[in-house]
Enzyme design. Structure first.
Site, PDB file in Angstrom:
ATOM      1  N   LEU A   6       0.846  -1.202   0.000  1.00  0.00           N
ATOM      2  CA  LEU A   6       0.000   0.000   0.000  1.00  0.00           C
ATOM      3  C   LEU A   6       0.877   1.246   0.000  1.00  0.00           C
ATOM      4  CD1 LEU A   6      -2.697  -1.084   2.614  1.00  0.00           C
ATOM      5  CD2 LEU A   6      -2.579  -1.557   0.157  1.00  0.00           C
ATOM      6  N   GLY A   9      -0.782   6.435   0.183  1.00  0.00           N
ATOM      7  CA  GLY A   9      -1.017   7.410   1.253  1.00  0.00           C
ATOM      8  C   GLY A   9      -0.520   8.800   0.896  1.00  0.00           C
ATOM      9  N   GLY A  83      -9.392   4.267   2.173  1.00  0.00           N
ATOM     10  CA  GLY A  83      -9.094   3.291   3.215  1.00  0.00           C
ATOM     11  C   GLY A  83      -8.296   2.119   2.686  1.00  0.00           C
ATOM     12  N   ASN A 163      -0.861  -3.889  15.946  1.00  0.00           N
ATOM     13  CA  ASN A 163      -0.990  -4.287  14.545  1.00  0.00           C
ATOM     14  C   ASN A 163       0.095  -3.596  13.715  1.00  0.00           C
ATOM     15  OD1 ASN A 163      -1.785  -4.855  11.960  1.00  0.00           O
ATOM     16  ND2 ASN A 163      -3.778  -3.813  12.096  1.00  0.00           N
ATOM     17  N   HIS A 311      28.524  27.323   4.275  1.00  0.00           N
ATOM     18  CA  HIS A 311      29.602  27.880   5.094  1.00  0.00           C
ATOM     19  C   HIS A 311      29.151  28.099   6.539  1.00  0.00           C
ATOM     20  CE1 HIS A 311      30.217  29.768   1.020  1.00  0.00           C
ATOM     21  NE2 HIS A 311      28.943  29.991   1.191  1.00  0.00           N
TER      22      HIS A 311
HETATM   23  P1  TTP Z   1      -1.639   5.900   6.935  1.00  0.00           P
HETATM   24  O1  TTP Z   1      -0.249   6.008   7.512  1.00  0.00           O
HETATM   25  O2  TTP Z   1      -2.772   5.728   7.846  1.00  0.00           O
HETATM   26  O3  TTP Z   1      -1.911   7.144   5.991  1.00  0.00           O
HETATM   27  P2  TTP Z   1      -0.921   8.049   5.177  1.00  0.00           P
HETATM   28  O4  TTP Z   1       0.231   7.259   4.661  1.00  0.00           O
HETATM   29  O5  TTP Z   1      -1.695   8.776   4.140  1.00  0.00           O
HETATM   30  O6  TTP Z   1      -0.350   9.086   6.244  1.00  0.00           O
HETATM   31  P3  TTP Z   1      -1.077  10.338   6.961  1.00  0.00           P
HETATM   32  O7  TTP Z   1      -2.002   9.777   7.986  1.00  0.00           O
HETATM   33  O8  TTP Z   1       0.086  11.068   7.542  1.00  0.00           O
HETATM   34  O9  TTP Z   1      -1.756  11.174   5.915  1.00  0.00           O
HETATM   35  O10 TTP Z   1      -1.705   4.696   5.897  1.00  0.00           O
HETATM   36  C1  TTP Z   1      -1.237   3.374   6.151  1.00  0.00           C
HETATM   37  C2  TTP Z   1      -0.748   2.774   4.866  1.00  0.00           C
HETATM   38  O11 TTP Z   1      -1.811   2.527   3.952  1.00  0.00           O
HETATM   39  C3  TTP Z   1       0.211   3.630   4.163  1.00  0.00           C
HETATM   40  O12 TTP Z   1       1.167   2.775   3.592  1.00  0.00           O
HETATM   41  C4  TTP Z   1      -0.632   4.321   3.100  1.00  0.00           C
HETATM   42  C5  TTP Z   1      -1.649   3.282   2.760  1.00  0.00           C
HETATM   43  N1  TTP Z   1      -2.988   3.737   2.375  1.00  0.00           N
HETATM   44  C6  TTP Z   1      -3.408   3.567   1.069  1.00  0.00           C
HETATM   45  O13 TTP Z   1      -2.661   3.078   0.220  1.00  0.00           O
HETATM   46  N2  TTP Z   1      -4.685   3.952   0.740  1.00  0.00           N
HETATM   47  C7  TTP Z   1      -5.549   4.492   1.649  1.00  0.00           C
HETATM   48  O14 TTP Z   1      -6.687   4.800   1.290  1.00  0.00           O
HETATM   49  C8  TTP Z   1      -5.075   4.674   2.998  1.00  0.00           C
HETATM   50  C9  TTP Z   1      -5.970   5.287   4.038  1.00  0.00           C
HETATM   51  C10 TTP Z   1      -3.797   4.282   3.315  1.00  0.00           C
END
Ligand code: TTP
Length: 404
Positions: A6, A9, A83, A163, A311
């Site tokens: 994933l 984010g 999500g 988790n 510098h």
């Molecule tokens: P998070 O760390 O919860 O979200 P983020 O990476 O966008 O960070 P922030 O809260 O600072 O904005 O996400 C957990 C992981 O899931 C991360 O690897 C990003 C990924 N993710 C997605 O790919 N799609 C999504 O819709 C969400 C919510 C998260």
């Protein structure tokens, strides 16, 4: 096993470093954060990688191409961050519906032996032991070590295992991704996990080492971890009058001039130049084409591509974005007089970094005038400027929520 990473984010907590790049592309030692995730997955037994991308997706695509370490790489686009279950759903077209699959967060570092244990069996969820799990998703396990579920931010945690965002799902779970929206308005992978726990024995695999890289100081921690794994290699041009101690990597096309002392682990990337008469120490990355000039001390910091500290400056426990330029004599504070952990603004709140030594987080293109002084925990926005002699005591990054 087929693996989904994933990486869609937005990384809002990493602002301003994520204004122009997705969080998974932030530099950790010699490669982007998500490349560490991908390589750990490959070493642990990934047979294919599907990277779910969204925000600034082009950067991730062009870095990976179609193959890595002999494993095919595909991309799935998640247009809107709805999500983690929605992100996996976006990847489902590239998954074999008959096969189990692994899901990993693309912004975490995993140790390979633990990840290999995760890959080496049936349904599983990775976890990590912490002293106070109350602000995390906490695993509830039975007497045989199988997981009953994950409880979000419990007052009375059922275990000290949080988790770690690493899962092995049975093939059937590909048909369970259409979960209902949670209270916070997202489609959550933990709901898919809950159903998996109901219908399968789900192993809890406690990771020996794991780091979620969500907040700016965790980028420093990630670099501390991965710089420790480097081995000395001198491919660049190092003066005989320079002193290199500990693990030091000087990449091809980098220059270390006379009078420089480097106490590793330090990585000097391609095209970078250090010295003359500079002191670089403790978990520092001098990024590609970055410059550390005369009478400059840099300690435990990440200088991104093209950053210039020319510098008479001190930089400690800080991240300098791409093409940051320090006027002569600019100094960074990285310690409070009362010795308390340095605090930083994050989404409108002042939070503890947990670090006694913590400097500044500067967006790409920040320019400081001569003799600027930057207080511990301050962030400056992308392309921000500081006047000569100015003392920046407070954060200047606007953390207003996105409107898109
Ligand atoms: P998070 O760390 O919860 O979200 P983020 O990476 O966008 O960070 P922030 O809260 O600072 O904005 O996400 C957990 C992981 O899931 C991360 O690897 C990003 C990924 N993710 C997605 O790919 N799609 C999504 O819709 C969400 C919510 C998260």
């Amino acid at each position: 096993m087929q693996t989904v990473i994933l990486a869609a984010g937005r990384g809002t907590r990493m602002r301003p470093l994520t204004d122009r790049r997705p969080k998974p592309m932030l530099p950790v030692a010699d490669k982007p954060l998500v490349a560490h995730t991908a390589d750990a997955a490959i070493d642990a037994g990934a047979s294919s990688l599907t990277l779910v991308v969204g925000y600034e997706a082009g950067d991730v695509r062009s870095y990976f191409g179609t193959e890595r370490g002999g494993v095919p790489v595909e991309f799935a686009v998640q247009e809107k961050q709805r999500g983690t279950a929605d992100a996996v759903r976006a990847a489902s077209a590239s998954l074999d519906p008959e096969e189990p699959f692994v899901v990993l967060n693309g912004d975490a570092l995993y140790d390979v032996p633990s990840l290999t244990t995760l890959y080496g069996g049936g349904a599983a969820v990775g976890s990590y032991r912490v002293d106070d799990p109350r602000s995390y998703g906490v695993l509830e396990t039975d007497d045989d070590g199988f997981v009953n579920g994950v409880i979000e931010k419990p007052e009375n945690p059922p275990s000290d295992l949080i988790n770690a965002g690493a899962y092995v799902f049975p093939a059937e779970a590909q048909t369970w991704l259409n979960v209902a929206e949670s209270d916070r308005g997202e489609l959550e992978l933990t709901d898919v996990l809950a159903r998996t726990c109901d219908e399968y024995d789900v192993r809890g695999v406690a990771f020996d080492r794991w780091l979620d890289v969500g907040r700016p100081w965790e980028l420093l921690e990630a670099n501390e971890w991965k710089l420790d794994e480097l081995e000395t290699r001198i491919d660049g041009d190092v003066s005989e009058q320079a002193e290199l101690n500990g693990t030091v990597v000087v990449e091809e096309g980098a220059t270390v001039r006379s009078g420089v002392v480097i106490d590793g682990p330090v990585l000097v990337r391609r095209g970078a130049s250090v010295g003359p008469n500079a002191y670089v120490r403790g978990h520092t990355v001098v990024g590609e084409d970055a410059k550390v000039g005369h009478a400059v001390e840099v300690k435990n910091s990440v200088l991104m591509e093209g950053a210039t500290v020319g510098h008479l400056s001190y930089v400690g426990d800080s991240v300098l974005g791409r093409d940051v330029n320090f006027g002569a004599g600019t100094k960074v504070a990285n310690l409070r007089h009362d010795g308390e952990p340095v605090r930083q603004m994050l989404k409108g709140e002042l939070v503890s970094s947990g670090r006694r030594k913590y400097g500044v987080i500067l967006g790409d293109g920040v320019k400081t005038g001569i003799n600027a002084s930057l207080n511990a925990g301050v962030r400056l926005p992308t392309d921000g400027t500081v006047k000569p002699g100015e003392s920046i005591l407070y954060d200047r990054v606007d953390d207003a929520p996105d409107t898109d």
